[in-house]
Each structure stands twice: as structure tokens, then as C-alpha cells.
Enzyme design. Structure first.
Site, mmCIF file in Angstrom:
data_model
loop_
_atom_site.group_PDB
_atom_site.id
_atom_site.type_symbol
_atom_site.label_atom_id
_atom_site.label_comp_id
_atom_site.label_asym_id
_atom_site.label_seq_id
_atom_site.Cartn_x
_atom_site.Cartn_y
_atom_site.Cartn_z
ATOM 1 N N ALA A 631 6.908 0.809 1.672
ATOM 2 C CA ALA A 631 5.754 -0.059 1.435
ATOM 3 C C ALA A 631 4.517 0.787 1.176
ATOM 4 C CB ALA A 631 5.521 -0.977 2.630
ATOM 5 N N GLU A 632 3.885 0.566 0.029
ATOM 6 C CA GLU A 632 2.606 1.201 -0.268
ATOM 7 C C GLU A 632 1.514 0.152 -0.115
ATOM 8 O OE1 GLU A 632 1.817 3.736 -3.969
ATOM 9 O OE2 GLU A 632 0.465 2.011 -4.199
ATOM 10 N N ASP A 633 0.817 0.219 0.998
ATOM 11 C CA ASP A 633 -0.199 -0.790 1.301
ATOM 12 C C ASP A 633 -1.407 -0.097 1.924
ATOM 13 O OD1 ASP A 633 -1.682 -3.032 1.995
ATOM 14 O OD2 ASP A 633 -0.565 -3.337 3.858
#
Length: 921
Positions: A631-633
Site C-alpha cells: 500500500a502506497e498511502d
């Protein structure tokens, strides 16, 4: 004849094709939504492919559906609740309890989100057999080869009134291969179905039997045994059927005509007016018995209606011949005989020409309320732009079996830690041009293996219109970018990577899509709300991209199937989900976040997007247990890597995006002596939950693509290779380059990422060709030749290689408590950081000038310590300050840093070292 249809009446029809036999069976439930389900020749769904249905009528329940679980309960047991089995072990706020987080509003939001997830699953199960079917749309949509010498095309376009396939194979005519609203080929959900018949060669006759199949794809040189259908029937009669039991019918209407003739005679009524009143069943049965009382004995079973006496006449209860019935039940279906009628590819090539040949250009044509449109099909698997780059064509990719890539290697095992090498195929070459898959295979794959990484992450791989967008404005989600090669070329890349023991991850962009209409999904069917939200919500506020409507089941069908497609078709091992913040909030993540949980459950949170991410992780991990999702958040949404059953989103890793921003800020804006050690530690580790699932990197492609510079460009400038370069500037740049990577690599988390070329200090940034640089490719490449020259670049690569090797041998990234180091020494005045991870002691001296000859740091284990990695070694571009006896140090019985014993180490300025107790060496 008039027929009265009620809501429970079912009609089955067989559509005809140009050869006069039915390729499809359509089943309609009158009074409910019309549906069709694709069948094979025998009316059964193919076992190799999941059927697709858009029926609102009663569907078979999935194996894990709550309805089936309820039906299986014994009658004497108390009836369980609808979701009893699914709720077992589920706690919507479980991860809050685990981490001791108390926030009523966020806990309430998680519970409401879980209720919405259960409702969504129920809606899905009303339409799809199970979640696998929901994520397998690519098996039916788009162009699909059918065994009955044809290609089937299926597309979703609810706003269209007419649909046709146009291409070079039919002269771009919108009338050749089409379907229109209100007729077969279009259903209530907006799916269009078109058949592209293969063409008979001159002098060939059509097959007499509609069930004739051709083994078009597999075993292309087999199956041409020369057995005719007539011979097959004779063999079946001799070996399987009882005499008189079988009589194949040349016309599908013959049985109906015979029955009609039996009832009404050869000159029966032809109109409703001529039809007299039909006698009751008992009278007709007795008349039939009387008519056939003198018939000779038959091998067929005799059946008689049983009159139980409870009714005047029971037309449903019959008695049959028990001897015949037992014989019938003992038989297996005569599938073997039917399979003998299948012809191989040689027979197909002899008799047919493909209706749409391999390599044909095509588009889908729609007639809409706003006029005619041409679009690249949404499920196209290969798309090529035209010469000027403004248009694009789908390419029908159906290579002959001998040209299809054959997989040779299995997936590598899932590692305990990830060392990811992020790549862009197009800029991977040395020459200023777009590199190909073959270039990448020959040059980059061996380098990655030598460098010691265990996974590659590919960005910009999915088809996109504009090269300068690096691939983040995706136009065709199922297509490998044609800039780099064909689908078979990409399969070869993945397979060879697996052969080298490298996992292959794909940077997937499901958070938004390109706004291009001709080549993308925007206004796909002429409406504004096909795949995306309408109005302002359907447009990204700053990036000019379109935002998906995750509440629509057909959009979920498209996106979830897309994830499964890349795994099934191309054998990828995981996904890096790009820019989740842009999809999880209606403000697209462009807001100030203070860390208050209220910001993650307010009115700006898109609950539908969160449900999509939960479904995506659940389905991927269920279908492919070894899959890895990242997850790139930037907002670090709570529960990114928690189990979905415990209120999380289910990712395996999350990216700490603060780390590269901090390093970039230090290098560009802060003097060396003002670097804060506390900020470094807090940024790299902080108070994050699930630290063991954190992915860290010092720099990746974002800084350079966004107009910034690579770290090497900042540290060294243009001085490398110049006569004016000073030893001091080279030493500073090399030292900081190594230290930044070493602390980022080892301080926390079990995953690390590096962008292609940064491991050896690539001296130039990445800049894709665009109008601002006159479309130059000068900076859209990698200078691999620097590795063959002695100097700072080869030295930095040697250090990075040894750093990767240390984890491969010692498993540093998998050590530590919960993936976290015991950071026991942070001294801002001396600019020293020390921490323990597993048995390893890490010591960093970031001070630009001060060296320490006997610096005391605490250790947990007494004894002798050996330096196993030292950034100051000459082979790494260091000064070589350490004497031989300084590589070994013995502990002193003195309490330091809260530990019972300490070690006095030699710390030259801008150096770092890793020490290991003698008991573990």
C-alpha cells in the site's frame, strides 16, 4: 398458437449463426431481468472457464455463501443468523483493541464499514456465483476464442444503443459484426455480445453438426485422426447405446415436429383458430395406450402412469422398468465419443480462415444518444498507438500455439524480507531511446541478480497514452505497453526473472485513470457515469484524471478481474497499489493530516473505495496465497496492514513515504552539521503500528520525475569526472550516500526498495521526453557504463551489493522485535545513532567533522564484537581509517544507554558500522 407467460415461465431459445446451427443457448426468466449464459456445444458451461451471468433470477449459491450454510443446518438445531459462519472470528474493530486505541467515532465507522461490506457481498452473491467469478471477467469479456470456430466479443457499455466491432478485418464497417438494443446480444446490465464467425475456405462445406469442435489452441498438431461424425455415431451405437435407444436428429426441430404430428396427426391445425380443444391428460393417455396395444416388443423401457387413487389422475408419478433403469444408471456419459469429433488445429487451418486474424487492428463502435463513437475496447489485451500518437487501436492477440510463450519456471518462494529493485523498462537502456523487454532481459535482469535483490517492481508497464506521464495515466488496464514489446515478450521477462529467483511486482494504478476519451475509459459509452463518478467527484482536483465509481458492481468486476488477470496471465507475484490517498478521500488526499483518527472517518472518506481495497486483498490472497500487496498511502490510513477480519485493509506492506522526503529536504536545505538525529529516527520508524510490515526507501523515481534531482546529483553535482573535483567533495558525497541507505535499510521494517541506478549513484535525474525539453531522450536512460569504470560509482555499487548480501546471508530485515530495532542511543550534539536489531549492533556518526576514538554505546550481550560491515573501507570509497585491531572490540562492564554493558568503538566522521557478537559469528 398463443402462449400465456407468467413470472415463473422460462423460455429456452437457441440462436442461429450463419451456418444454421446454434452457437449459444439463451435462457430468459420472464418477469425478471433478462440474462444469457454462454454454453458449450453440449449446453454445459466449460470447466476451464468461469461462466458469466447477469441474471437477477435464482442463482446457485457460492460454496461459502450464507444461504447455503443456512440450508445445511439440521432441522433440530436452532437456526443461525444469516452471517453466522462468516462472522466467526471477525471483529470489525479488532486492531484497535490489539493496539489499545480508543476512539469512538472511528470504531463506529469501522463497524458501519463492515456492515456495508456484508451487504456488498450479499449483492455480489445475488449476481455472481462466488468472489472468484467476480474477479474472472477476463475469461468472458473482450475477445475470446470459442471452440465452435468463432471468436466471441463481450463488452460493457450501458449507455450505448448499438454496438459493432470495426477493424481492418471487415473494412472498418459498423454493419458487419454488430448487435443492437432490444435484440439478442444486449442485456439489461448493458453488456453487448457479438459473434465473429471464422470463414470457410473456398471449396469447404460447413460442418453438418453444430456441436463440432476444433482444438484451436492446445495440441495444435493433434486431434486430426480422420474420424468422421458418422463413424463416431456408429461406434457409439455399437458400444454404448442399446438398439433403438439412440437416433441422432439432423434438425433440431425434428423432435418438436414429430411430437406435434403424434398429437395432432400429419395434417394437424396450423393456426390457433384451427386448434380444437385439447383433451385432458387421462383421455389422451388412454387413447395412446389403445393405439399402441399391438406394437411389437421394444428394447426401450416401458413407462406407465400410476393412479394412486388420491387423485383422479396423476400425470407426474410414473413407473419405469427397474432393469432398464439400473442399466442406465450404470453407464457413464458418452463423453469419450463426443471428444473424438474434435478436430485439431491442422483440420481447422485446412477448413477455416479466422474471422478476425491474429494481429488485426480493431475498435468497438457505439451508437449513443449523443452520436456515434469509436473506442478502444476496455478489455483489450494489446493496444498500439498510430503513427502520430493521437489515436490507438486494439490488436487482436491470438498467436498460433507454436508462437505462444511456454512457461518454464515456477514462482520463487515468498521471502521473509523484501529487497525490491524498482524499474522502468523504457528508460532501462543505455541509449537515449525507449528500451524494449528484450533490452531489459539482456542488460538489467543479470545486474539485479548480481546486486542481490530478490524482487523487481515494474512501473509504467500498463498501456498509457503519453510516455511522459511515466505510465501513471493508464488508458488500457489489461494491456502491456506496446512501447516495450508484445505480451509474449513480457511473459518471457517474468519467466526469466523467476528463473533467477526474482519475484515480479507490478505497480498498479486503480486509484484513477486517464481522462483521454478515444483511447481510455472516459466517456466510454457516451455517458459520464460508465466507469467513473459523474460531475466534480469523477475528476481529480489537481491531476486531470478520472475517478472510479467503486460502488458500481460492474466497475468492481472490471478492477478486481484486472488484478487477477495480471496474476493468471502474466504470473506476477504482487502489486504495489499506487497513490491510495487519491481514491480513499473525496479531496484526493490533498488535505492537512494531523494524525487525529477523526480525519480517517469523516465525510471526506470514500467508504466504497475502502470496500474495494478490502475485497481486492481478500480475493487476491484467497486465490493466490503467496501474493504480496503493498500500500502506497501518504496519509497512512489506520489498519493498512491489519487483517480484514480485524477491521484492517489487508495489505502485506505499507510504504513510509516520509523517509525520502526527509532525506531530500536534508540534502537540499539543511547544512550537514544541523541534521537532527531525532528527526531521522522518528521519521524512519516513528510510532507506526505494524513496523515489521513497513517498506522503506531512501529515494525512488518520484523525486526525479517530479522535477527534482537524484541524491547523487545533489551530492556530487557535475563534478564527477571533472579535473576540478576535490577529494573532500567526493568523500562527503560517497559517505552520505552509503550512510543514508544503510540506516534506511536496517533501522526498521522487513522491506526495502531502491530505484534502478540509484544503488551506484546515478549522476543524472530522470526526465522523460516532453515539450519542455523538446522531447529529448537524453535523460530517459541509465548510464550502465559507469559500473565498468573504477571510481565512486563502482565503489557505491560494491557497498550496496554487500549490504544486500548481508541481509541474504544474515537475514537482518527479518530480525528484531516486530520488525523494529531497539534504538537505545540518539545523541543530537554528537550526531550519533546506535541501535540493536537481533544480535547486530548498528552505529552511525553523521557528524561532518568530529571523529570519536572511544565512543561508548550500550550493548545487550557481553563479549567480543567484530565489525562485519564498515562504510569507511577503501573498496567502498572510504578513507580506510580503521586499523586491523580496531575491527574487534571487547565489551566493558559499565552501564550505558540503560544496558548493563557497553562497547567503546572507533567512529570516524560520516561513517557507519555493523558489529556482531563473537558468539554468533
Amino acid at each position: 398458437m398463443m402462449v400465456s407467460l407468467t413470472s415463473s415461465t422460462k423460455i429456452s431459445l437457441l440462436s442461429t449463426n450463419t451456418n444454421g446451427y446454434p452457437p449459444l443457448k439463451f435462457s430468459f426468466q420472464v418477469g425478471k431481468k433478462n440474462t444469457f449464459r454462454k454454453c458449450n456445444s453440449f449446453g454445459f458451461r466449460s470447466p476451464k472457464k468461469q461462466s458469466w451471468s447477469c441474471s437477477a433470477s435464482e442463482q446457485p449459491q457460492p460454496l461459502n455463501s450464507p444461504q447455503q450454510n443456512e440450508k445445511r443446518q439440521p432441522k433440530f438445531k436452532k437456526k443461525q443468523t444469516k452471517h453466522a459462519d462468516k462472522d466467526k472470528g471477525v471483529d470489525p474493530v479488532g486492531f484497535l483493541t490489539k493496539h489499545g486505541i480508543s476512539h469512538k467515532a472511528f470504531a463506529f465507522f469501522l463497524r458501519e464499514r463492515y456492515k456495508a461490506l456484508k451487504d456488498l457481498r450479499d449483492e455480489i452473491f445475488n449476481r455472481y456465483l462466488n468472489l472468484k467469478e467476480l474477479a474472472s471477467g477476463y475469461e468472458l469479456l473482450g475477445m475470446q476464442r470459442n471452440a465452435q470456430h468463432r471468436v466471441d466479443f463481450l463488452e460493457w457499455a450501458p449507455g450505448a444503443r448499438y454496438c459493432a466491432i470495426v477493424g481492418d478485418f471487415n473494412g472498418w464497417s459498423p454493419k458487419e459484426n454488430c448487435a443492437r438494443e432490444g435484440h439478442f446480444g444486449h442485456d439489461d446490465y448493458g453488456y453487448w455480445f457479438i459473434i465473429l464467425e471464422d470463414k470457410l475456405r473456398e471449396g469447404e462445406e460447413p460442418d453438418e453438426f453444430y456441436f463440432q469442435q476444433y482444438n484451436y489452441v492446445d495440441d495444435y498438431d493433434k486431434g486430426d485422426s480422420g474420424v468422421t461424425v458418422e463413424e463416431m455415431f456408429k461406434k457409439a451405437n455399437d458400444e454404448y447405446w442399446e438398439p433403438g435407444e439412440d437416433r441422432f436428429i439432423k434438425s433440431r426441430y425434428e423432435a418438436v415436429a414429430k411430437l406435434y404430428e403424434q398429437i395432432f396427426g400429419p395434417n394437424g391445425p396450423q393456426t390457433e383458430e384451427e386448434l380444437e380443444e385439447i383433451a385432458d391428460p387421462e383421455t389422451r393417455y388412454k387413447a395412446w395406450k389403445a393405439q399402441h396395444r399391438d406394437d411389437p416388443p421394444s428394447n426401450l423401457p416401458s413407462t406407465h402412469v400410476i393412479d394412486t387413487g388420491m387423485k383422479e389422475y396423476d400425470v407426474f408419478n410414473i413407473i419405469d422398468d427397474p432393469v432398464w433403469l439400473e442399466k442406465f444408471r450404470a453407464k457413464s456419459p458418452p463423453i469419450a465419443y463426443w471428444l473424438e469429433t474434435r478436430k485439431g488445429r491442422k483440420a481447422w487451418l485446412k477448413k477455416y480462415m479466422p474471422g478476425i486474424p491474429h494481429g488485426s487492428k480493431y475498435r468497438v463502435y457505439f451508437n449513443t444518444p449523443t452520436g456515434p463513437l469509436e473506442r478502444v475496447p476496455a478489455w483489450a489485451t494489446y493496444v498500439v498507438p498510430d503513427a502520430d500518437g493521437k489515436q490507438a487501436f486494439a490488436i487482436h492477440w491470438e498467436p498460433p500455439p507454436e508462437s505462444k510463450y511456454k512457461w518454464k519456471h515456477k514462482h520463487p518462494p515468498k521471502p521473509k524480507s523484501l529487497r525490491i529493485y524498482e524499474c522502468h523498462v523504457g528508460i532501462s537502456g543505455h541509449d537515449p531511446k525507449v528500451a524494449s523487454f528484450d533490452d531489459f532481459i539482456q542488460k538489467v535482469l543479470p545486474h539485479i541478480k548480481e546486486a542481490g535483490y530478490n524482487a523487481i517492481q515494474l512501473i509504467g508497464l500498463v498501456e498509457h497514452k503519453d510516455y511522459f506521464t511515466v505510465g501513471y495515466r493508464v488508458t488500457n488496464f489489461y494491456a502491456v505497453s506496446s512501447r516495450y514489446g508484445t505480451p509474449e515478450d513480457f511473459k518471457r521477462l517474468v519467466d526469466l526473472a523467476h528463473g533467477l529467483g526474482l519475484l515480479v511486482f507490478l505497480d498498479i494504478v486503480h486509484s484513477y485513470a486517464a481522462a483521454d476519451e478515444m483511447v481510455g475509459l472516459s466517456l466510454f459509452d457516451g455517458s459520464n457515469d460508465c466507469y467513473f463518478h459523474s460531475g466534480k467527484r469523477g475528476n481529480h482536483k489537481f491531476w486531470g484524471t478520472r475517478m472510479f465509481n467503486y460502488a458500481d458492481q460492474d466497475v468492481l468486476h472490471f478492477l478486481l478481474s484486472n488484478l487477477n488477470w495480471w496474476v493468471e496471465e502474466y504470473q506476477v507475484d504482487g502489486f504495489h497499489f499506487h497513490s491510495l490517498g487519491s481514491m480513499m478521500y473525496t479531496h484526493n488526499g490533498f488535505a492537512t493530516f494531523t494524525g487525529d483518527l477523526e480525519e480517517y472517518c469523516n465525510q471526506y472518506v470514500d467508504k466504497d473505495a475502502l470496500l474495494y481495497l478490502i475485497l481486492a486483498n481478500d480475493i487476491l490472497h484467497a486465490l493466490h496465497p503467496n501474493i504480496i500487496t503493498i500500500a502506497e498511502d501518504a496519509t497512512l490510513y489506520p489498519g493498512l496492514c491489519e487483517l480484514t477480519s480485524q477491521g484492517g485493509l489487508g495489505f502485506d506492506y505499507f510504504v513510509n513515504l516520509s523517509a525520502p522526503e526527509m532525506w531530500s529536504s536534508f540534502l537540499e536545505n539543511t547544512p550537514d552539521h544541523e541534521w537532527s538525529m531525532s528527526k531521522i529516527v522518528n521519521t524512519l520508524v516513528g510510532s507506526q503500528q505494524n513496523t515489521e510490515k513497513m517498506l522503506l526507501y531512501a529515494e525512488n523515481h518520484n523525486q526525479s520525475i517530479s522535477g527534482g534531482q537524484s541524491f547523487a546529483e545533489v551530492l556530487f553535482g557535475d563534478t564527477i569526472g571533472c579535473s576540478s573535483v576535490t577529494e573532500e567533495s567526493l568523500l562527503r558525497g560517497s559517505s552520505l550516500h552509503k550512510m543514508i541507505r544503510l540506516i534506511t535499510f536496517t533501522i526498521g521494517g522487513s522491506a526495502y526498495l531502491n530505484f534502478m541506478g540509484n544503488e551506484f549513484g546515478h549522476p543524472k535525474r530522470v526526465e522523460f521526453p516532453m515539450a519542455s525539453n523538446n522531447y529529448s531522450y537524453a535523460l530517459a536512460n541509465r548510464q550502465w557504463d559507469l559500473l565498468s569504470k573504477e571510481g565512486v560509482h563502482s565503489q557505491l555499487f560494491t557497498f550496496d551489493k554487500d549490504m544486500m548480501h548481508l541481509d541474504e546471508v544474515e537475514g537482518i530485515l527479518s530480525k528484531g522485535s516486530g520488525g523494529r530495532s531497539n534504538i537505545h542511543h540518539i545523541n543530537d550534539p554528537t550526531m550519533v545513532i546506535a541501535y540493536i536489531r537481533g544480535p547486530f549492533l548498528f552505529v552511525f556518526n553523521f557528524h561532518p567533522t568530529n571523529s570519536y576514538h572511544s565512543y561508548s554505546v550500550g550493548v545487550e550481550e557481553a563479549g567480543e564484537y567484530h565489525i562485519i560491515l564498515n562504510t569507511d573501507e577503501k573498496k567502498y570509497g572510504g578513507q580506510g581509517s580503521f586499523e586491523h585491531d580496531q575491527y574487534v572490540r571487547r565489551t566493558i562492564n559499565r552501564r550505558v544507554d540503560g544496558l548493563h554493558t557497553c562497547l567503546e568503538v572507533f567512529l570516524p566522521s560520516r561513517t557507519a558500522q555493523i558489529c556482531l557478537p563473537d558468539s554468533t559469528t
